[in-house]
Design a protein around this motif. Structure first.
Motif, short mmCIF file in Angstrom:
data_model
loop_
_atom_site.label_atom_id
_atom_site.label_comp_id
_atom_site.label_asym_id
_atom_site.label_seq_id
_atom_site.Cartn_x
_atom_site.Cartn_y
_atom_site.Cartn_z
N ALA A 114 78.56 26.49 15.03
CA ALA A 114 78.06 25.11 15.03
C ALA A 114 78.57 24.31 13.84
CB ALA A 114 76.53 25.12 15.03
N GLU A 115 78.85 25.01 12.75
CA GLU A 115 79.31 24.34 11.54
C GLU A 115 80.63 23.62 11.76
OE1 GLU A 115 77.47 28.39 10.41
OE2 GLU A 115 78.90 27.58 11.88
N PHE A 116 81.38 24.05 12.75
CA PHE A 116 82.73 23.50 12.97
C PHE A 116 82.87 22.80 14.33
CE2 PHE A 116 82.97 27.16 10.12
CZ PHE A 116 83.48 26.54 8.99
N LEU A 117 81.74 22.35 14.86
CA LEU A 117 81.76 21.60 16.13
C LEU A 117 81.65 20.10 15.90
CD1 LEU A 117 79.49 23.89 18.36
CD2 LEU A 117 81.99 23.76 18.31
N ASP A 118 81.77 19.67 14.66
CA ASP A 118 81.67 18.25 14.28
C ASP A 118 80.32 17.67 14.68
OD1 ASP A 118 82.86 16.04 12.97
OD2 ASP A 118 83.30 15.10 14.90
N LEU A 119 79.26 18.46 14.50
CA LEU A 119 77.90 17.97 14.77
C LEU A 119 77.41 17.15 13.58
CD1 LEU A 119 76.24 21.23 16.20
CD2 LEU A 119 77.33 19.37 17.47
N THR A 120 76.55 16.20 13.86
CA THR A 120 75.95 15.41 12.77
C THR A 120 74.73 16.15 12.22
OG1 THR A 120 74.39 14.20 14.16
CG2 THR A 120 76.63 13.31 14.00
N ASP A 121 74.23 15.66 11.10
CA ASP A 121 73.03 16.26 10.52
C ASP A 121 71.80 16.02 11.40
OD1 ASP A 121 74.04 13.67 9.18
OD2 ASP A 121 71.87 13.49 8.91
N PHE A 122 71.81 15.00 12.24
CA PHE A 122 70.72 14.80 13.20
C PHE A 122 70.80 15.84 14.32
CE2 PHE A 122 69.34 10.07 12.71
CZ PHE A 122 69.14 10.27 11.35
N GLU A 123 72.02 16.13 14.79
CA GLU A 123 72.20 17.06 15.90
C GLU A 123 71.93 18.51 15.50
OE1 GLU A 123 75.67 15.34 18.72
OE2 GLU A 123 76.28 15.62 16.63
N ASN A 124 72.36 18.88 14.31
CA ASN A 124 72.24 20.25 13.85
C ASN A 124 70.92 20.42 13.08
OD1 ASN A 124 72.52 22.80 12.81
ND2 ASN A 124 74.42 22.40 11.69
N LYS A 125 69.91 20.98 13.74
CA LYS A 125 68.59 21.11 13.12
C LYS A 125 68.55 22.18 12.03
CE LYS A 125 67.09 17.96 15.91
NZ LYS A 125 66.94 16.58 15.39
N ASN A 126 69.61 22.98 11.92
CA ASN A 126 69.69 23.94 10.81
C ASN A 126 70.11 23.27 9.50
OD1 ASN A 126 68.95 26.23 12.28
ND2 ASN A 126 71.05 26.61 12.96
N PHE A 127 70.53 22.03 9.61
CA PHE A 127 71.00 21.28 8.44
C PHE A 127 69.83 20.96 7.52
CE2 PHE A 127 72.51 17.76 5.95
CZ PHE A 127 73.88 17.97 5.83
N ARG A 128 70.05 21.10 6.20
CA ARG A 128 69.05 20.71 5.22
C ARG A 128 69.70 19.78 4.20
NH1 ARG A 128 66.83 22.56 8.75
NH2 ARG A 128 65.07 24.03 8.82
#
Length: 504
Positions: free
Chosen positions: A487-501
């Protein structure tokens, strides 16, 4: 090693299975991420790769950023070297040299940001560096106000590339936990640029009688040619991204991708995604960055053009003394970057550090604005360079907390537009009718820094609240969000990636 090549072969099969449309959606590091996903980084490997990056990447970045600041403030040095008299600048025309620069910077910011995303990154940035060096040389040929303002406008257009470009470089080469310290280091090179520019200006002014042309013209030629030289070096020296790093082995490139997995983002993506633009402007952090950039940069814009004049006219130093008395502020900015970078790296409390530095800067501005003794005013003037750590906090937050490449360049550009507006307003607070004290300008700068301190603290509260909210949802339901592989390299935003802090 055979295991490493086996992983690479399997990854290549998965990459070939992706359709072209899917490939355009993922990060530029996705291919390497598939090859590197099983690698484990030991302390020895981490130390070796970090050391290589520091030795090969930091010197050129530090040099370029020092030069861009020196180039930017040549206007202020020229102000005490006689440019007003030689070009017949009257009234507030000198203030418009700073304002014209930042108006152009503002207008160019979004187009330049898109160019950096869609075109070859390093080649585009190098082109901008070389052209602004040529433009700075052209300042030496100006003979009236219209010509020098036009030159400042073109300088603003091409210099608008450097800060968003370096934000991208920071996110490509450094882990999230390292980005504040690295950003603090390259931004503190503004101080080195101020010192170098001040020394060159002092030397030229001191020997002005022996020069065949005016000393300020020579200043523009020398600084411009230095920039052109290092712009060419940058073009041939800096890799397009870490996967093309000539100083890393193939194995080290894979390990580097593993290092930056913690960033929850990769090297970038050249496809412009409009949904990420929309998300950028629905994110409250973007508006905090924008508001902070506006109010905090009014003092920056004013001091960028008038600091030497304040030392000369308001504090009473001679022209040569004013150039020399400005040098310690550059040293203080370098020291503040190193010290706060170390503190933030150890504590991982970057926004708290930034808020503290905003408060220190406010105290310095109050001394400059509200005291009457020259020594206390000078003391306040020397504290003000801590304001740069506030900018470092915002830039490093954008690098690490605005995930999704289109979102990152959009947020960066939006902040820098606000930064420009503040810098456009700043010189206009210095009215010729208020000379030599410029009291209204000094009071305005103090008020702006008080507001900026409160705004920075609000960013801390927003990030803590969002992190706790995400942690609470995972505690209530461990399956609340299941991230796709890599997921880290799928160009997801911080809103899309709920693992993001978010950092704080």
């Amino acid at each position: 090693m055979s295991e490493l090549y086996r992983e690479k072969s399997q990854a290549e099969e998965e990459i070939h299975s992706l359709s072209n449309s899917n490939k355009s959606e993922v990060d530029d590091a996705f291919d390497i991420a598939l090859q590197a996903r099983e690698l484990e980084i030991t302390d020895e490997i981490e130390k070796r790769i970090s050391s290589k990056i520091n030795w090969y990447i930091q010197p050129i970045i530090f040099t370029i950023y020092a030069l861009q600041y020196m180039d930017k403030v040549t206007n202020g040095f020229a102000g005490v070297m006689g440019i007003q008299k030689d070009l017949g600048l009257v009234g507030d025309q000198f203030a418009w040299l700073g304002t014209g620069f930042y108006l152009a910077y503002l207008i160019a910011e979004f187009p330049i940001a898109q160019a950096l995303q869609r075109l070859p990154f390093v080649k585009t940035l190098s082109f901008c560096i070389i052209v602004w060096g040529i433009t700075l040389c052209a300042h030496a040929g100006a003979h009236n106000s219209a010509q020098i303002i036009t030159a400042r406008v073109f300088l603003g257009i091409f210099e608008s590339s450097i800060t968003p470009g370096f934000v991208i470089l920071s996110s490509q080469w450094y882990k999230k936990s390292q980005q504040f310290a690295f950003t603090a280091l390259w931004f503190s090179c503004n101080g080195a640029g101020g010192i170098l520019g001040g020394l060159i200006a002092y030397g030229l002014l001191h020997h002005a009688d022996s020069l065949v042309i005016e000393s300020w013209r020579v200043l523009f030629l020398v600084t411009g040619l230095l920039t052109v030289l290092f712009g060419i070096v940058f073009y041939f020296y800096v890799p397009e991204n870490p996967s093309k790093a000539w100083f890393l082995t193939e194995e080290e490139k894979l390990y580097h991708v593993q290092r930056i997995r913690e960033n929850q983002q990769g090297f970038g993506n050249k496809k412009f995604k409009w949904y990420q633009v929309k998300e950028a402007f629905t994110d409250i952090r973007t508006w905090i960055y924008i508001f902070w950039g506006l109010v905090a940069q009014i003092p920056n814009g004013g001091l960028g053009s008038f600091s030497s004049i304040l030392l000369n006219q308001t504090l009473g130093y001679s022209k040569e003394q004013a150039l020399l008395m400005g040098l310690p502020s550059g040293a203080i900015q370098i020291a503040s970057g190193i010290i706060t970078g170390y503190i933030a790296n150890k504590t991982q409390k970057r926004i708290l550090v930034g808020t503290g530095c905003c408060a220190i800067t406010f105290i310095g501005m109050c001394l400059l604005a509200f005291t009457s003794h020259p020594k206390s005013q000078l003391g306040g003037y020397y504290i003000i360079p801590f304001f740069a750590i506030g900018i470092v906090t915002i830039l490093s937050s954008i690098a690490s907390d605005a995930a999704g490449h289109t979102k990152k360049v959009t947020v960066s550009a939006a902040f820098l537009v606000a930064y420009c507006i503040g810098n456009v307003i700043g010189p206009q607070t210095f009215k010729a009718s208020d000379a030599p004290g410029y009291t209204p300008a000094r009071v305005t700068m103090a008020v702006c820094l008080a507001i900026a301190t409160v705004t920075m603290f609000s960013l801390l509260l927003v990030n803590i609240h969002e992190n706790r909210k995400r942690d609470r949802k995972f505690a209530e339901d461990p399956n609340y969000y299941i991230a796709p592989e890599n997921a880290e390299f799928l160009d997801l935003t911080d809103f899309e990636n709920k693992n993001f802090r978010y950092s704080y």
